[in-house]
Design an enzyme around this catalytic site. Structure first.
Site, PDB file in Angstrom:
ATOM      1  N   PHE A  18       0.814  -1.227   0.000  1.00 59.35           N
ATOM      2  CA  PHE A  18       0.000   0.000   0.000  1.00 59.35           C
ATOM      3  C   PHE A  18       0.840   1.266   0.000  1.00 59.35           C
ATOM      4  O   PHE A  18       0.438   2.301   0.538  1.00 59.35           O
ATOM      5  CB  PHE A  18      -0.995  -0.013   1.167  1.00 59.35           C
ATOM      6  CG  PHE A  18      -1.808  -1.269   1.222  1.00 59.35           C
ATOM      7  CD1 PHE A  18      -2.706  -1.576   0.199  1.00 59.35           C
ATOM      8  CD2 PHE A  18      -1.646  -2.174   2.256  1.00 59.35           C
ATOM      9  CE1 PHE A  18      -3.437  -2.754   0.230  1.00 59.35           C
ATOM     10  CE2 PHE A  18      -2.378  -3.358   2.284  1.00 59.35           C
ATOM     11  CZ  PHE A  18      -3.280  -3.654   1.264  1.00 59.35           C
ATOM     12  N   ARG A  19       2.030   1.187  -0.580  1.00 58.71           N
ATOM     13  CA  ARG A  19       2.919   2.362  -0.706  1.00 58.71           C
ATOM     14  C   ARG A  19       3.361   2.919   0.653  1.00 58.71           C
ATOM     15  O   ARG A  19       3.784   4.049   0.756  1.00 58.71           O
ATOM     16  CB  ARG A  19       2.254   3.488  -1.512  1.00 58.71           C
ATOM     17  CG  ARG A  19       1.805   3.076  -2.905  1.00 58.71           C
ATOM     18  CD  ARG A  19       3.000   2.974  -3.851  1.00 58.71           C
ATOM     19  NE  ARG A  19       2.595   2.698  -5.213  1.00 58.71           N
ATOM     20  CZ  ARG A  19       2.648   1.478  -5.784  1.00 58.71           C
ATOM     21  NH1 ARG A  19       3.089   0.449  -5.108  1.00 58.71           N
ATOM     22  NH2 ARG A  19       2.281   1.314  -7.035  1.00 58.71           N
ATOM     23  N   LEU A  20       3.218   2.107   1.685  1.00 56.25           N
ATOM     24  CA  LEU A  20       3.663   2.564   3.008  1.00 56.25           C
ATOM     25  C   LEU A  20       5.110   2.112   3.219  1.00 56.25           C
ATOM     26  O   LEU A  20       5.436   1.344   4.123  1.00 56.25           O
ATOM     27  CB  LEU A  20       2.719   2.019   4.086  1.00 56.25           C
ATOM     28  CG  LEU A  20       1.277   2.527   3.934  1.00 56.25           C
ATOM     29  CD1 LEU A  20       0.361   1.878   4.971  1.00 56.25           C
ATOM     30  CD2 LEU A  20       1.222   4.043   4.060  1.00 56.25           C
ATOM     31  N   HIS A  21       5.951   2.594   2.316  1.00 55.36           N
ATOM     32  CA  HIS A  21       7.339   2.146   2.267  1.00 55.36           C
ATOM     33  C   HIS A  21       8.115   2.583   3.503  1.00 55.36           C
ATOM     34  O   HIS A  21       7.753   3.540   4.172  1.00 55.36           O
ATOM     35  CB  HIS A  21       8.009   2.709   1.010  1.00 55.36           C
ATOM     36  CG  HIS A  21       7.174   2.541  -0.209  1.00 55.36           C
ATOM     37  ND1 HIS A  21       6.695   1.316  -0.628  1.00 55.36           N
ATOM     38  CD2 HIS A  21       6.679   3.452  -1.092  1.00 55.36           C
ATOM     39  CE1 HIS A  21       5.975   1.479  -1.726  1.00 55.36           C
ATOM     40  NE2 HIS A  21       5.942   2.764  -2.013  1.00 55.36           N
TER      41      HIS A  21
END
Ligand SMILES: Cc1cc2nc3c(=O)[nH]c(=O)nc-3n(C[C@H](O)[C@H](O)[C@H](O)COP(=O)(O)O)c2cc1C
Length: 220
Positions: free
Chosen positions: A196-199
């Site tokens: 979820f692009r929560l890198h």
């Protein structure tokens, strides 16, 4: 001193699936050890050149430029690559000896960024590396006026023939216009893909090359 490509990945990093969360990846406190570990992991899955990196420079007016080069050495003193000092990048680095480097390994979905100052390696170090190159690559380093206009492929082939004839069967010394540059980082950032692009981003910074590193995590 441990060299980057030879440090094996930790067992926890072996168990990797492209879509899954990769678990703990910031497994070293020292950034070069961490970088070595990531590079070794990338080397297992990248189709070619896991040591390829984008090198960004800027000219005296601050206009950025960027191109790929190959990492040839990495240790706590910095990252080393080899090139022609009279190339566009060579001239830019003479005017403005600062640079940034980024690695992106698609197969493991990770990125590492470096920013810092640049200096040429010692002549003996460049000689030692040049000596390991294939004879054809040595001749090529003499024949290529890198980044200058080329009238046609034939002109390059002619230069290769001229230089090959000049050196005959003898030693091919390192050209004076060909050497290594080392980037001494003041900032290094490790980035890993998360769902979820929560890198995750871990940044190391230091005020100068002899100062200790401080770390902080950054929002993705
Ligand atoms: C994967 C890859 C690796 C490269 N490695 C080097 C290198 O180590 N040294 C080099 O001078 N050029 C290398 N090149 C070529 C450079 O990208 C570039 O074309 C050349 O150095 C001239 O750049 P400049 O005009 O900005 O100086 C590489 C290119 C690629 C695609």
């Amino acid at each position: 001193m441990t060299r980057a490509p030879f440090i094996p990945p930790s067992p926890s990093e072996e168990a990797y699936s492209a879509d899954a969360d990769q678990g703990e990846v910031f497994t070293k406190d020292e950034p070069f050890e961490l970088f070595s570990q990531w590079l070794a992991l990338a080397a297992k899955s990248e189709p070619n050149d896991p040591n390829a990196m984008a090198l960004a420079t800027a000219d005296k007016d601050g206009l950025p430029d960027v191109r790929m080069v190959l990492l040839k050495d990495a240790d706590p003193s910095g990252l080393t690559f080899y090139t022609n000092t009279e190339s566009a990048k060579g001239r830019q680095l003479a005017e403005n000896p600062k640079a940034a480097i980024v690695f992106h390994w698609k197969t493991i979905r990770r990125q590492v960024r470096f920013r810092g100052t640049i200096a040429q390696v010692k002549p003996e170090e460049a000689d030692a590396y040049f000596a390991t190159r294939a004879r054809g690559s040595k001749i090529g380093a003499w024949a290529s006026a890198q980044s200058r206009p080329l009238e046609g492929r034939f002109a390059l082939e002619k230069q290769v023939a001229v230089k090959a004839a000049h050196f005959g069967l003898g030693e091919v010394p390192r050209p004076p216009h060909w050497t290594g540059f080392r980037l001494t980082p003041l900032q290094i950032e490790f980035w890993v893909n998360r769902p979820f692009r929560l890198h995750d981003r871990l940044q190391f910074t230091r005020s100068d090359a002899s100062a200790p590193w401080t770390t902080r995590h950054l929002y993705p």
